[in-house]
Design an enzyme around this catalytic site. Structure first.
Site, mmCIF file in Angstrom:
data_model
loop_
_atom_site.group_PDB
_atom_site.id
_atom_site.type_symbol
_atom_site.label_atom_id
_atom_site.label_comp_id
_atom_site.label_asym_id
_atom_site.label_seq_id
_atom_site.Cartn_x
_atom_site.Cartn_y
_atom_site.Cartn_z
ATOM 1 N N ARG A 98 0.816 -1.216 0.000
ATOM 2 C CA ARG A 98 0.000 0.000 0.000
ATOM 3 C C ARG A 98 0.850 1.266 0.000
ATOM 4 N NH1 ARG A 98 -3.796 0.267 -2.342
ATOM 5 N NH2 ARG A 98 -2.731 2.015 -3.286
ATOM 6 N N LYS A 133 3.094 24.725 -3.011
ATOM 7 C CA LYS A 133 1.804 24.124 -2.629
ATOM 8 C C LYS A 133 1.904 22.602 -2.757
ATOM 9 C CE LYS A 133 -0.641 28.260 -4.124
ATOM 10 N NZ LYS A 133 -1.543 28.873 -5.118
ATOM 11 N N LYS A 165 5.847 39.183 -2.034
ATOM 12 C CA LYS A 165 4.453 38.975 -2.421
ATOM 13 C C LYS A 165 3.587 40.079 -1.837
ATOM 14 C CE LYS A 165 3.116 34.956 -3.300
ATOM 15 N NZ LYS A 165 2.997 33.605 -3.871
ATOM 16 N N GLU A 195 6.028 40.180 -6.837
ATOM 17 C CA GLU A 195 4.702 39.853 -7.363
ATOM 18 C C GLU A 195 3.943 41.144 -7.622
ATOM 19 O OE1 GLU A 195 1.911 36.688 -5.549
ATOM 20 O OE2 GLU A 195 1.185 38.599 -4.764
ATOM 21 N N ASP A 216 0.644 38.324 -11.392
ATOM 22 C CA ASP A 216 -0.297 37.488 -10.652
ATOM 23 C C ASP A 216 -1.737 37.792 -11.029
ATOM 24 O OD1 ASP A 216 -0.851 35.516 -8.609
ATOM 25 O OD2 ASP A 216 -1.601 37.164 -7.383
#
Length: 277
Positions: A98, A133, A165, A195, A216
């Protein structure tokens, strides 16, 4: 390349999670002397990734067994195709099954999705990139699978590069002030990416002399105008909800990189099964 020390650590934790105090079902049926052979078979078409990880799983699943790959890592496979053999004690084959399939299915899913994005932008110079992510604790594997699928890794962690950012800019008082502060504190050789969300910010980033500009969630029209404004004075990255349906249009604007969070935050697993023979 895979960091095999990191892979072994991840595999040991995964086996501890799945085996717990042992496989009570298999242990009641078989002993270490009972040997077997199994095939790992693809159930869907895609790009296989994770065979080296699956091999580590079977080596580590007590009492240990051996995976023999039948295809190269990064190969395209079709339903019904046998991608590897597993040989050794049945306890190891069944105990590692598994966990090995879980890794193989996730990593192959990432590689397969990445390959689809890469194929869509082939006529253009843009390179497909991943993001941070990733599944917690599995970043080195997730980003490895992106490379297998033909993609490019963005920064591995927050220490890898300066990326200002929206929240950084808001708290620091804007692009100019943020860039000035960063320049005073990072090495001279460090590249700075900012960004931006509109053309005014593109102009501000250019004036600040940044190395990379991330567009963005911009429209295609604004992206094209931004690339024309930048004129090679900085590398250009596009990001923000870019899908398989929209990625070619984004690449056509002339950007250098396209970052796609979906590669690692929501890939469909590529299904495999293990069958004793």
């Amino acid at each position: 390349m895979l960091n095999m020390l990191a892979v072994k650590d991840i595999v040991i934790r995964a086996l501890e999670e799945d085996l717990g105090g042992g496989d009570v079902t298999s242990a009641a049926l078989f002993g270490p002397e009972d040997l077997g052979r199994a095939e790992i078979i693809a159930r869907r078409e895609g790009v296989v990734a994770g065979l080296p990880v699956a091999a580590v799983v079977f080596e580590a699943a007590p009492p240990g067994c051996r995976l023999v790959p039948l295809v190269e890592e990064g190969s395209r496979v079709v339903p019904g195709q046998t991608v590897a053999l597993v040989e050794g004690p049945l306890l190891g084959i069944l105990g590692g099954e598994r966990v090995a399939l879980n890794f193989l299915q996730r990593l192959s899913g990432i590689a397969s999705l990445t390959a689809r994005y890469v194929e869509r932008v082939k006529p253009y110079k843009a390179r497909i990139c991943d993001t941070r992510k990733t599944a917690p604790g599995l970043r080195c594997l997730d980003k490895y699978a992106v490379r297998v699928g033909g993609g490019t890794n963005h920064r591995f962690n927050l220490a890898d590069a300066v990326l200002l950012k929206d929240n950084h800019l808001r708290a620091a008082g804007g692009i100019r002030r943020a860039v000035e502060k960063v320049r005073r504190r990072v090495p001279l050789t460090a590249k700075i990416e900012v960004e931006v969300e509109n053309l005014d910010q593109v102009a501000e980033a250019l004036e600040a002399g940044v190395d990379l500009i991330m567009l963005d969630n911009m429209s295609l029209k604004d992206m094209s105008e931004a690339v024309a404004m930048i004129r090679g004075r900085a590398l250009v990255e596009a990001s923000g909800g870019i899908s398989l349906e929209t990625v070619a249009g984004v690449a056509a604007t002339g950007v250098d990189f396209i970052s796609v969070g979906a590669l690692t935050h929501s890939p469909a697993a590529l299904d495999f099964t293990l069958e004793l023979v």
